[in-house]
Design a protein around this motif. Structure first.
Motif, PDB file in Angstrom:
ATOM      1  N   ASN A  35      40.782  41.616  54.891  1.00  0.00           N
ATOM      2  CA  ASN A  35      40.789  41.632  53.574  1.00  0.00           C
ATOM      3  C   ASN A  35      39.438  42.598  53.330  1.00  0.00           C
ATOM      4  O   ASN A  35      39.554  42.331  52.146  1.00  0.00           O
ATOM      5  CB  ASN A  35      39.909  39.592  53.345  1.00  0.00           C
ATOM      6  CG  ASN A  35      40.844  38.849  53.813  1.00  0.00           C
ATOM      7  OD1 ASN A  35      41.827  39.030  54.325  1.00  0.00           O
ATOM      8  ND2 ASN A  35      39.674  37.581  54.355  1.00  0.00           N
ATOM      9  N   TYR A  36      38.842  42.509  53.992  1.00  0.00           N
ATOM     10  CA  TYR A  36      37.819  44.211  53.228  1.00  0.00           C
ATOM     11  C   TYR A  36      39.159  45.629  52.666  1.00  0.00           C
ATOM     12  O   TYR A  36      39.045  45.274  51.639  1.00  0.00           O
ATOM     13  CB  TYR A  36      37.618  44.654  54.436  1.00  0.00           C
ATOM     14  CG  TYR A  36      36.846  45.951  53.851  1.00  0.00           C
ATOM     15  CD1 TYR A  36      35.801  45.828  53.357  1.00  0.00           C
ATOM     16  CD2 TYR A  36      37.208  47.180  53.550  1.00  0.00           C
ATOM     17  CE1 TYR A  36      35.138  46.559  52.514  1.00  0.00           C
ATOM     18  CE2 TYR A  36      36.827  48.682  53.496  1.00  0.00           C
ATOM     19  CZ  TYR A  36      35.341  47.891  52.179  1.00  0.00           C
ATOM     20  OH  TYR A  36      34.738  49.370  52.282  1.00  0.00           O
ATOM     21  N   PHE A  39      39.659  43.746  48.278  1.00  0.00           N
ATOM     22  CA  PHE A  39      38.419  43.396  48.597  1.00  0.00           C
ATOM     23  C   PHE A  39      38.407  45.667  47.805  1.00  0.00           C
ATOM     24  O   PHE A  39      37.744  45.894  46.989  1.00  0.00           O
ATOM     25  CB  PHE A  39      37.034  43.119  49.352  1.00  0.00           C
ATOM     26  CG  PHE A  39      35.835  43.267  48.908  1.00  0.00           C
ATOM     27  CD1 PHE A  39      35.704  42.471  47.793  1.00  0.00           C
ATOM     28  CD2 PHE A  39      34.316  44.240  49.040  1.00  0.00           C
ATOM     29  CE1 PHE A  39      34.389  41.922  47.433  1.00  0.00           C
ATOM     30  CE2 PHE A  39      33.397  43.806  48.371  1.00  0.00           C
ATOM     31  CZ  PHE A  39      33.376  42.615  47.678  1.00  0.00           C
ATOM     32  N   SER A  64      29.567  46.151  52.333  1.00  0.00           N
ATOM     33  CA  SER A  64      30.821  45.454  52.807  1.00  0.00           C
ATOM     34  C   SER A  64      31.597  46.492  53.529  1.00  0.00           C
ATOM     35  O   SER A  64      32.079  45.761  54.224  1.00  0.00           O
ATOM     36  CB  SER A  64      31.472  45.357  51.545  1.00  0.00           C
ATOM     37  OG  SER A  64      30.310  44.714  50.475  1.00  0.00           O
ATOM     38  N   GLN A 364      44.755  35.313  49.519  1.00  0.00           N
ATOM     39  CA  GLN A 364      43.155  35.916  48.761  1.00  0.00           C
ATOM     40  C   GLN A 364      43.848  36.595  48.007  1.00  0.00           C
ATOM     41  O   GLN A 364      42.706  36.755  47.164  1.00  0.00           O
ATOM     42  CB  GLN A 364      42.182  36.642  50.242  1.00  0.00           C
ATOM     43  CG  GLN A 364      41.216  35.508  50.811  1.00  0.00           C
ATOM     44  CD  GLN A 364      40.030  36.146  51.238  1.00  0.00           C
ATOM     45  OE1 GLN A 364      39.925  37.110  51.293  1.00  0.00           O
ATOM     46  NE2 GLN A 364      39.733  35.225  52.250  1.00  0.00           N
ATOM     47  N   GLN A 365      45.151  37.657  48.489  1.00  0.00           N
ATOM     48  CA  GLN A 365      45.505  38.906  47.410  1.00  0.00           C
ATOM     49  C   GLN A 365      46.644  38.569  46.815  1.00  0.00           C
ATOM     50  O   GLN A 365      47.139  38.795  45.945  1.00  0.00           O
ATOM     51  CB  GLN A 365      46.097  39.708  48.047  1.00  0.00           C
ATOM     52  CG  GLN A 365      47.093  39.319  49.073  1.00  0.00           C
ATOM     53  CD  GLN A 365      47.754  40.760  50.114  1.00  0.00           C
ATOM     54  OE1 GLN A 365      47.162  41.854  49.402  1.00  0.00           O
ATOM     55  NE2 GLN A 365      47.806  39.997  51.171  1.00  0.00           N
ATOM     56  N   TYR A 372      37.388  37.762  43.858  1.00  0.00           N
ATOM     57  CA  TYR A 372      37.230  38.749  44.370  1.00  0.00           C
ATOM     58  C   TYR A 372      37.244  39.468  42.864  1.00  0.00           C
ATOM     59  O   TYR A 372      35.589  39.884  42.605  1.00  0.00           O
ATOM     60  CB  TYR A 372      37.877  39.694  45.251  1.00  0.00           C
ATOM     61  CG  TYR A 372      38.541  39.554  46.565  1.00  0.00           C
ATOM     62  CD1 TYR A 372      37.057  39.186  47.386  1.00  0.00           C
ATOM     63  CD2 TYR A 372      39.223  38.940  46.831  1.00  0.00           C
ATOM     64  CE1 TYR A 372      37.241  39.257  48.548  1.00  0.00           C
ATOM     65  CE2 TYR A 372      39.522  38.570  48.479  1.00  0.00           C
ATOM     66  CZ  TYR A 372      38.863  38.852  49.167  1.00  0.00           C
ATOM     67  OH  TYR A 372      38.552  38.333  50.453  1.00  0.00           O
ATOM     68  N   GLU A 373      37.583  39.359  41.507  1.00  0.00           N
ATOM     69  CA  GLU A 373      37.428  39.424  40.494  1.00  0.00           C
ATOM     70  C   GLU A 373      35.989  39.024  40.140  1.00  0.00           C
ATOM     71  O   GLU A 373      35.837  40.139  39.339  1.00  0.00           O
ATOM     72  CB  GLU A 373      38.286  39.290  39.161  1.00  0.00           C
ATOM     73  CG  GLU A 373      39.803  39.861  40.192  1.00  0.00           C
ATOM     74  CD  GLU A 373      41.145  39.238  38.938  1.00  0.00           C
ATOM     75  OE1 GLU A 373      41.698  40.313  38.658  1.00  0.00           O
ATOM     76  OE2 GLU A 373      41.082  38.502  38.535  1.00  0.00           O
ATOM     77  N   PHE A 389      30.491  38.714  49.976  1.00  0.00           N
ATOM     78  CA  PHE A 389      32.390  38.466  50.412  1.00  0.00           C
ATOM     79  C   PHE A 389      31.946  38.109  51.529  1.00  0.00           C
ATOM     80  O   PHE A 389      32.817  37.733  52.150  1.00  0.00           O
ATOM     81  CB  PHE A 389      32.421  40.852  50.497  1.00  0.00           C
ATOM     82  CG  PHE A 389      33.781  40.904  51.340  1.00  0.00           C
ATOM     83  CD1 PHE A 389      34.368  40.406  51.084  1.00  0.00           C
ATOM     84  CD2 PHE A 389      32.917  41.369  52.236  1.00  0.00           C
ATOM     85  CE1 PHE A 389      35.787  40.787  51.907  1.00  0.00           C
ATOM     86  CE2 PHE A 389      34.329  41.693  52.859  1.00  0.00           C
ATOM     87  CZ  PHE A 389      35.437  41.519  52.704  1.00  0.00           C
ATOM     88  N   TYR A 392      31.791  33.902  51.835  1.00  0.00           N
ATOM     89  CA  TYR A 392      33.327  33.234  51.511  1.00  0.00           C
ATOM     90  C   TYR A 392      34.073  33.502  52.115  1.00  0.00           C
ATOM     91  O   TYR A 392      35.168  32.494  52.819  1.00  0.00           O
ATOM     92  CB  TYR A 392      33.961  35.097  50.081  1.00  0.00           C
ATOM     93  CG  TYR A 392      35.349  34.109  49.275  1.00  0.00           C
ATOM     94  CD1 TYR A 392      35.573  33.116  48.620  1.00  0.00           C
ATOM     95  CD2 TYR A 392      36.132  35.341  49.296  1.00  0.00           C
ATOM     96  CE1 TYR A 392      36.984  32.670  48.335  1.00  0.00           C
ATOM     97  CE2 TYR A 392      37.355  34.730  49.222  1.00  0.00           C
ATOM     98  CZ  TYR A 392      37.889  33.894  48.732  1.00  0.00           C
ATOM     99  OH  TYR A 392      38.896  33.852  48.139  1.00  0.00           O
ATOM    100  N   ASN A 393      34.444  34.942  52.811  1.00  0.00           N
ATOM    101  CA  ASN A 393      34.953  34.961  54.027  1.00  0.00           C
ATOM    102  C   ASN A 393      34.997  33.981  55.139  1.00  0.00           C
ATOM    103  O   ASN A 393      35.828  33.131  55.715  1.00  0.00           O
ATOM    104  CB  ASN A 393      35.329  36.177  54.391  1.00  0.00           C
ATOM    105  CG  ASN A 393      36.571  37.235  53.610  1.00  0.00           C
ATOM    106  OD1 ASN A 393      37.689  37.066  54.219  1.00  0.00           O
ATOM    107  ND2 ASN A 393      35.703  37.500  52.278  1.00  0.00           N
TER     108      ASN A 393
END
Length: 437
Positions: A35-36, A39, A64, A364-365, A372-373, A389, A392-393
């Motif tokens: 997920n990074y 991000f 992060s 997530q994307q 994330y926004e 971050f 949330y994850n």
């Protein structure tokens, strides 16, 4: 005759609690590392990469990018735990039957999820993002065929490709362990130590040294030391290609197996005090972060980074997780709160791993991208942004595991879905196994 004293190494237990707990950690590292990428992409788009990527190695712990670095320590931990359990098990008459069964069940598990990915691409294409949603029906079938015969590609069903990579690797590991188990059950500890060291040195350390040397040579063309290291490849042959990623399973499996049978080393680890254990592990993690910052995923070395699986940069942190896991094995009781939690959710972790990428990172994307926004719009401190971050994850992953916990009993009653969240439910060669026994 005096009875054998009961301790952490001799007491029969339902599970190895520490290893089950650190499987959660390994899966989460992989999940948050994937997920990074989402991000980081948004940060670059907004021109805010300075809030994500640490400027110095010691600053990594507040940025992060730390999670992007440690993602590569999760897979080795899994493989070492697999080696611990498989190679640490005594040889038996039905070993070959079990090896065949494990190989086939992992392959069938991969194929089942490939079918699921195809159906989702046809019925709910938006779940995979625009890369699949914009394809025609014929193109989706072509992607299915391409994923079927080229399991290492990332085209189309990105989440299913991650499942392919894991389960097919475990399929080959089942056969490797069948070949290696007689050595590890020979009780010849000196031979086991020597073989494990040689394989780890050849597959992981040698390519690390010469990759590092190539990078040094670029920066210092006149350095004889850099020239020496850039050509460092002793005892290598054309058949044993250290650039080939498939080789990395050998040392990781063997390291776990060596630790399982080398009771002297294991007792030393388990008898260490907690402060000493934590101090040693902290040093190893710091060493890994130093390597990862300068030669890790954010800085490619001659097209390669030292923390990738077929290099040795992952070792310090992965060893630290492994040591901590076994320390918990020696101290955690099944009737404690932590023990009860592990026993309750430990098996759900496999299902969490299976769905975390396609139904975690992919969502997530797409569906949850607004989170994330919101983070970038709200937090302007690297430390706070990194903390949010992480939280949330962690929450997302906990929800996935909880969903799996309640879905598995339901799926187990439905023939088509049985085993979809846990590959051990797939049974093969049962009659042959009974006959051998």
């Amino acid at each position: 005759m005096q009875p054998t004293p009961v301790n952490a190494l001799t007491k029969k237990r339902h599970r190895n609690l520490g290893f089950d707990l650190f499987r959660f950690w390994g899966v989460f590292l992989i999940f948050v590392g994937h997920n990074y990428g989402i991000f980081q992409g948004l940060g670059a788009e907004l021109g805010l990469s300075n809030l994500i990527d640490a400027p110095t190695w010691w600053a990594e712990f507040g940025y992060s990018s730390f999670w992007y670095q440690v993602v590569l320590t999760g897979v080795p931990l899994f493989i070492m735990i697999a080696g611990f359990h498989s190679l640490g098990r005594p040889c038996g008459p039905n070993d070959w039957v079990k090896a065949k069964s494990d190989f086939c069940k992992y392959v069938l598990f991969w194929f089942k999820w490939l079918i699921v990915g195809t159906l989702l691409a046809i019925l709910v294409p938006s779940i995979w993002g625009r890369g699949v949603a914009d394809l025609t029906f014929t193109q989706k079938i072509e992607v299915f065929i391409e994923n079927l015969f080229c399991t290492n590609i990332t085209k189309g069903f990105a989440g299913v490709t991650a499942i392919n990579w894991t389960t097919l690797g475990l399929a080959w590991a089942a056969l490797l362990c069948f070949l290696l188990r007689p050595l590890f059950q020979s009780k010849n500890i000196k031979a086991i130590r020597a073989m494990t060291f040689v394989v780890f040195f050849m597959v992981s350390i040698v390519p690390t040294i010469y990759t590092f040397g190539k990078d040094m040579l670029v920066q210092h063309p006149d350095s004889m030391v850099a020239l020496f290291f850039s050509n460092f490849n002793p005892l290598s042959t054309t058949g044993w290609n250290p650039e080939n990623w498939n080789n990395f399973w050998f040392p990781m499996l063997m390291l776990g197996g060596w630790y399982a049978v080398d009771t002297d080393v294991r007792k030393r680890v388990q008898n260490m005090s907690w402060p000493k254990t934590l101090a040693i592990c902290a040093v190893m993690v710091i060493a890994f972060v130093f390597i990862a910052h300068y030669y890790g995923m954010n800085r490619y070395v001659d097209g390669m980074f030292l923390t990738i699986y077929w290099r040795g940069g992952w070792a310090p942190a992965s060893f630290a997780w492994f040591i901590l896991a076994d320390k918990i094995n020696a101290t955690c009781k099944e009737d404690s709160k932590l023990g009860r939690f592990i026993l309750k959710f430990g098996e759900d972790n496999i299902g969490g791993m299976i769905i975390s990428y396609p139904f975690g990172s992919t969502l997530q994307q797409t569906v949850f991208f607004f989170v994330y926004e919101w983070m970038f719009a709200t937090f302007h401190s690297p430390v706070l942004l990194s903390l949010m971050f992480f939280l949330y994850n962690a929450a997302f992953y906990a929800v996935l595991v909880t969903i799996v916990h309640f879905l598995r009993p339901v799926f187990s009653k439905i023939p088509v879905l049985r085993g979809l969240l846990y590959w051990d439910k797939i049974k093969i060669f049962d009659k042959e196994k009974v006959a051998v026994t």
